[in-house]
Design a protein around this motif. Structure first.
Motif, PDB file in Angstrom:
ATOM      1  N   LYS A  12       0.834  -1.204   0.000  1.00 34.79           N
ATOM      2  CA  LYS A  12       0.000   0.000   0.000  1.00 34.79           C
ATOM      3  C   LYS A  12       0.865   1.249   0.000  1.00 34.79           C
ATOM      4  CE  LYS A  12      -3.951  -2.156   2.115  1.00 34.79           C
ATOM      5  NZ  LYS A  12      -4.890  -2.215   3.204  1.00 34.79           N
ATOM      6  N   GLY A  13       1.961   1.229   0.741  1.00 32.33           N
ATOM      7  CA  GLY A  13       2.884   2.365   0.740  1.00 32.33           C
ATOM      8  C   GLY A  13       3.527   2.568  -0.622  1.00 32.33           C
ATOM      9  N   MET A  14       3.864   1.466  -1.300  1.00 31.69           N
ATOM     10  CA  MET A  14       4.456   1.574  -2.635  1.00 31.69           C
ATOM     11  C   MET A  14       3.449   2.147  -3.627  1.00 31.69           C
ATOM     12  SD  MET A  14       6.126  -1.287  -5.164  1.00 31.69           S
ATOM     13  CE  MET A  14       7.357  -1.765  -3.992  1.00 31.69           C
ATOM     14  N   ARG A  15       2.215   1.687  -3.567  1.00 34.64           N
ATOM     15  CA  ARG A  15       1.187   2.232  -4.467  1.00 34.64           C
ATOM     16  C   ARG A  15       0.954   3.714  -4.201  1.00 34.64           C
ATOM     17  NH1 ARG A  15      -1.405  -2.754  -3.544  1.00 34.64           N
ATOM     18  NH2 ARG A  15      -2.733  -1.790  -1.953  1.00 34.64           N
ATOM     19  N   LEU A  20       1.600   9.149  -6.026  1.00 38.00           N
ATOM     20  CA  LEU A  20       2.010  10.518  -5.738  1.00 38.00           C
ATOM     21  C   LEU A  20       3.047  10.996  -6.755  1.00 38.00           C
ATOM     22  CD1 LEU A  20       1.463  12.702  -3.621  1.00 38.00           C
ATOM     23  CD2 LEU A  20       3.410  11.816  -2.335  1.00 38.00           C
ATOM     24  N   ARG A  21       3.954  10.110  -7.123  1.00 39.39           N
ATOM     25  CA  ARG A  21       4.957  10.455  -8.136  1.00 39.39           C
ATOM     26  C   ARG A  21       4.285  10.756  -9.471  1.00 39.39           C
ATOM     27  NH1 ARG A  21      10.223   6.885  -9.912  1.00 39.39           N
ATOM     28  NH2 ARG A  21      10.384   7.723 -12.011  1.00 39.39           N
ATOM     29  N   LEU A  22       3.327   9.932  -9.861  1.00 40.43           N
ATOM     30  CA  LEU A  22       2.625  10.157 -11.127  1.00 40.43           C
ATOM     31  C   LEU A  22       1.924  11.508 -11.135  1.00 40.43           C
ATOM     32  CD1 LEU A  22       0.973   6.707 -11.852  1.00 40.43           C
ATOM     33  CD2 LEU A  22       2.701   7.853 -13.234  1.00 40.43           C
ATOM     34  N   LEU A  62       6.528  -1.826 -11.536  1.00 41.90           N
ATOM     35  CA  LEU A  62       7.284  -2.036 -10.300  1.00 41.90           C
ATOM     36  C   LEU A  62       6.574  -2.938  -9.300  1.00 41.90           C
ATOM     37  CD1 LEU A  62       9.960  -1.295  -8.910  1.00 41.90           C
ATOM     38  CD2 LEU A  62       8.733   0.543  -7.777  1.00 41.90           C
ATOM     39  N   PRO A  63       5.307  -2.727  -8.995  1.00 41.78           N
ATOM     40  CA  PRO A  63       4.671  -3.626  -8.021  1.00 41.78           C
ATOM     41  C   PRO A  63       4.519  -5.061  -8.516  1.00 41.78           C
ATOM     42  CG  PRO A  63       3.379  -1.620  -8.290  1.00 41.78           C
ATOM     43  CD  PRO A  63       4.424  -1.619  -9.350  1.00 41.78           C
ATOM     44  N   ARG A  64       4.514  -5.264  -9.820  1.00 43.03           N
ATOM     45  CA  ARG A  64       4.306  -6.594 -10.383  1.00 43.03           C
ATOM     46  C   ARG A  64       5.608  -7.324 -10.686  1.00 43.03           C
ATOM     47  NH1 ARG A  64       0.723  -3.032 -11.652  1.00 43.03           N
ATOM     48  NH2 ARG A  64      -1.474  -3.515 -11.852  1.00 43.03           N
TER      49      ARG A  64
END
Length: 101
Positions: A12-15, A20-22, A62-64
């Protein structure tokens, strides 16, 4: 060894960080494309669109990915390359005035 709370919190933190970066990079770069004066508008447009496409793909992949370290290394190299293009994308101030001057 990770506990159940950490196992659920890290994705969840990575998402959140990728989203936020996007949003931040996307809006600020497109805003500068529309309202800033660039020495070479065509090159600036290509770099900004390429950066935003990379960010979209990076946020998707990245998450996948099972090989995250390679994606992060490529991301660092590409972002350093974007920084090195400032000669073509940013108009310098010949007066050298800093903030508040």
């Amino acid at each position: 060894m990770m506990g159940s709370a950490e196992r659920e919190l890290l994705p969840k933190g990575m998402r959140y960080a990728l989203g936020l970066r996007l949003v931040l990079v996307g809006t600020s770069s497109l805003w500068s494309l529309l309202f800033a004066v660039a020495p070479n508008q065509a090159i600036t447009t290509v770099i900004i669109l390429g950066l935003n496409l990379w960010n979209l793909w990076y946020a998707y992949a990245l998450p996948r990915s099972t090989r995250r370290h390679w994606l992060v290394a490529v991301d660092v190299v590409l972002l350093c390359g974007v920084v090195l293009t400032q000669f073509w994308t940013v108009t310098s101030d010949p007066r050298g005035a800093g903030p508040g001057c």
